[in-house]
Design a protein around this motif. Structure first.
Motif, PDB file in Angstrom:
ATOM      1  N   LEU A 189       0.832  -1.212   0.000  1.00 15.20           N
ATOM      2  CA  LEU A 189       0.000   0.000   0.000  1.00 15.20           C
ATOM      3  C   LEU A 189       0.861   1.254   0.000  1.00 15.20           C
ATOM      4  O   LEU A 189       0.577   2.207  -0.728  1.00 15.20           O
ATOM      5  N   VAL A 190       1.932   1.243   0.801  1.00 16.46           N
ATOM      6  CA  VAL A 190       2.811   2.421   0.869  1.00 16.46           C
ATOM      7  C   VAL A 190       3.383   2.720  -0.516  1.00 16.46           C
ATOM      8  O   VAL A 190       3.343   3.863  -0.986  1.00 16.46           O
ATOM      9  N   PHE A 191       3.882   1.675  -1.206  1.00 20.90           N
ATOM     10  CA  PHE A 191       4.500   1.907  -2.510  1.00 20.90           C
ATOM     11  C   PHE A 191       3.467   2.325  -3.561  1.00 20.90           C
ATOM     12  O   PHE A 191       3.717   3.221  -4.366  1.00 20.90           O
ATOM     13  N   ALA A 192       2.279   1.688  -3.524  1.00 17.87           N
ATOM     14  CA  ALA A 192       1.225   2.061  -4.484  1.00 17.87           C
ATOM     15  C   ALA A 192       0.798   3.503  -4.253  1.00 17.87           C
ATOM     16  O   ALA A 192       0.575   4.263  -5.204  1.00 17.87           O
ATOM     17  N   ASN A 193       0.699   3.891  -2.984  1.00 17.55           N
ATOM     18  CA  ASN A 193       0.253   5.250  -2.675  1.00 17.55           C
ATOM     19  C   ASN A 193       1.307   6.299  -3.032  1.00 17.55           C
ATOM     20  O   ASN A 193       0.972   7.424  -3.381  1.00 17.55           O
ATOM     21  N   LYS A 194       2.582   5.912  -2.917  1.00 22.45           N
ATOM     22  CA  LYS A 194       3.646   6.847  -3.332  1.00 22.45           C
ATOM     23  C   LYS A 194       3.545   7.097  -4.839  1.00 22.45           C
ATOM     24  O   LYS A 194       3.766   8.206  -5.315  1.00 22.45           O
ATOM     25  N   LYS A 195       3.202   6.040  -5.582  1.00 23.36           N
ATOM     26  CA  LYS A 195       3.104   6.135  -7.038  1.00 23.36           C
ATOM     27  C   LYS A 195       1.945   7.030  -7.471  1.00 23.36           C
ATOM     28  O   LYS A 195       1.964   7.597  -8.560  1.00 23.36           O
ATOM     29  N   ALA A 196       0.922   7.133  -6.598  1.00 22.09           N
ATOM     30  CA  ALA A 196      -0.257   7.931  -6.952  1.00 22.09           C
ATOM     31  C   ALA A 196       0.047   9.430  -6.941  1.00 22.09           C
ATOM     32  O   ALA A 196      -0.733  10.218  -7.469  1.00 22.09           O
ATOM     33  N   ARG A 197       1.163   9.831  -6.296  1.00 22.61           N
ATOM     34  CA  ARG A 197       1.574  11.234  -6.358  1.00 22.61           C
ATOM     35  C   ARG A 197       3.049  11.308  -6.673  1.00 22.61           C
ATOM     36  O   ARG A 197       3.885  11.461  -5.784  1.00 22.61           O
ATOM     37  N   PRO A 198       3.409  11.218  -7.970  1.00 23.71           N
ATOM     38  CA  PRO A 198       4.832  11.207  -8.323  1.00 23.71           C
ATOM     39  C   PRO A 198       5.512  12.558  -8.105  1.00 23.71           C
ATOM     40  O   PRO A 198       6.691  12.604  -7.771  1.00 23.71           O
TER      41      PRO A 198
END
Lengths: 248, 226
Positions: free
Chosen positions: B82-91
């Motif tokens: 989840l942390v990595f997916a969420n980081k990707k949502a705001r590059p």
């Protein structure tokens, strides 16, 4: 009054972009967008490219205006869109940083304008009710409890501006999706498709590249329409119902 | 069966797994603390050592403990995903960070979780690994030799560096819980004016009392017994 604005300038989607500083002479009683109009007039007079920003109704109901002002979507006033924010919320000589919404699902088109069609695709995925065509049905033909009507109305207040996405540390669209899901699910006309709607809209949200919900509640705090996160809980319930007991 | 991966693989599904595994770990912490508090019984460690033997020899408890390992793994792996997916949502990050609207704990669950994970590895290595695979001193209470975990704990808690690490980790757990406990109920869809207050108060009480209970033990060992 005089303010220093630091605005994100980006020629197009591919341009790297960067901040540019301008000084604007404005009136405390002017709206934030009117201050931007003054800045753009100055730029036009100097034969420079004016700052591109979204705006339409300028009375807080269309959801077109955006802008991430000094770390807050729609600026410092609670429950207010950028168009209804006034310069008296700032002090003379203040420095104001203006950024576009930041989310991979909301790519920058130019300057402060981002592409929010991801929201349209989420609505197309399930944010509607199926009715037969013909004459409009009488609005009061189905009795609806007052508290349900109030709750649905509170959710329907969502103008789809995307401030929830802008405020969320995960750029999640959960508040937007949940407002649309709640607004329809609470009313008898929307109830038959409620579970499937939640699943379809959520799947589309995931597909668009929005993040997931960490329940930080930043969206609720920053929403210009003060939509409650209890709608997110309802979306979750509806999604579980559809996922674990639905036929799809 | 693709419906299971569709539901649990979605953003809400991943959060559902976080909430359920998190609440299970909350329940586990209560059991763990109850066991640990026997270290303070003042009987030279007999109650604690016999409890440790029961926990590692009873077949039912052994079965449940395998489930507990898996739930921990699920919480860690799902959380990292989840942390990595969420980081990707705001590059592209904002130049001006958010000032208001959310608590510090809620914004830093990934970091707090990572600190706890580092502690967990050290903690498991010091006690769990040594108990299962290391050479342990034994003690006899009249019915055969029992591994003397109490002695290992007392030695660890005589080391000030370990006591500080332990107490700081409990602070990280407290902050992780203060958001996590109430957040789990919201994820499960349990948000209602009738019981929101209860969840909030229970969450705060739990998040303070449990880590405090754990932290008291090394402090007591270091200051009083050592």
């Amino acid at each position: 009054m005089k303010v220093k604005v630091k605005v994100w300038r980006q020629k197009n989607a591919k341009d790297k972009g960067g901040f540019k500083e301008y000084e604007v002479l404005t009136d405390p009683d002017s709206s934030f967008l009117e201050m931007m109009d003054v800045l753009n007039q100055d730029l036009l007079n100097k034969k420079e490219d004016p700052v591109a920003f979204d705006h339409d109704c300028r009375e807080g109901i269309c959801g077109a205006c955006s802008m991430y002002i000094n770390g807050q979507p729609h600026g410092p006033s609670k429950g207010t869109t950028t168009c209804q924010l006034h310069m008296r919320s700032f002090k003379n000589g203040d420095s104001i940083t203006i950024e576009p919404w930041r989310a991979s699902a909301f790519p920058v088109i130019k300057d402060l304008v981002v592409d929010r069609t991801a929201f349209d695709r989420i609505i197309q995925a399930g944010g509607y009710i199926s009715v037969n065509t013909g004459n409009a049905v009488d609005a009061n033909s189905i009795p609806i409890e007052k508290d349900k009507a109030d709750e649905a109305f509170a959710a329907a207040a969502c103008i789809g501006c995307g401030a929830c996405v802008a405020a969320c540390k995960n750029a999640s669209a959960m508040l937007f999706v949940s407002a649309k899901v709640s607004h329809l699910a609470l009313l008898p006309q929307g109830a038959p498709e409620a579970d499937l709607r939640a699943a379809k809209m959520l799947n589309q949200m995931d597909e668009e590249g929005f993040g997931s919900c960490t329940n930080t509640q930043a969206c609720e705090a920053m929403c210009p329409k003060e939509i409650s996160i209890k709608h997110i809980a309802r979306l979750n319930r509806q999604f579980f119902k559809s996922g674990f007991s639905g036929n799809q | 069966m693709s419906w299971i991966s569709n539901v649990l693989g979605s953003s809400i599904g991943k959060k559902l797994l976080m909430a359920l595994s998190g609440l299970f770990i909350c329940f586990f912490l209560v059991i763990h603390l109850t066991g640990n508090l026997q270290l303070l019984a003042g009987d030279g460690g007999q109650a604690f050592n016999e409890y440790a033997k029961l926990m590692t020899s009873n077949p039912l408890i052994k079965f449940v403990s395998i489930g507990t390992y898996l739930v921990f793994l699920l919480h860690i792996i799902d959380g990292l995903m989840l942390v990595f997916a969420n980081k990707k949502a705001r590059p592209v990050k904002y130049a001006v960070g958010a000032k208001a609207g959310s608590s510090i704990s809620s914004r830093n669950m990934g970091i707090l979780g990572s600190i706890i994970l580092v502690f967990l590895v050290i903690h498991l290595y010091n006690f769990w690994f040594v108990y299962k695979f290391g050479s342990m001193p034994t003690v006899d209470y009249g019915h055969g030799p029992v591994k003397d975990l109490y002695k290992v704990v007392a030695m660890a808690f005589a080391n000030p560096a370990y006591v500080i690490l332990y107490v700081l980790s409990m602070v990280a757990i407290a902050f992780h819980l203060i958001h996590g406990f109430a957040s789990a109920f919201q994820t499960l869809g349990l948000n209602h004016a009738k019981y929101n207050g209860l969840i909030k108060i229970a969450g705060i009480a739990y998040s303070i009392l449990i880590p405090l209970g754990f932290a008291i033990i090394p402090i007591y060992f270091y200051l009083v017994l050592a």
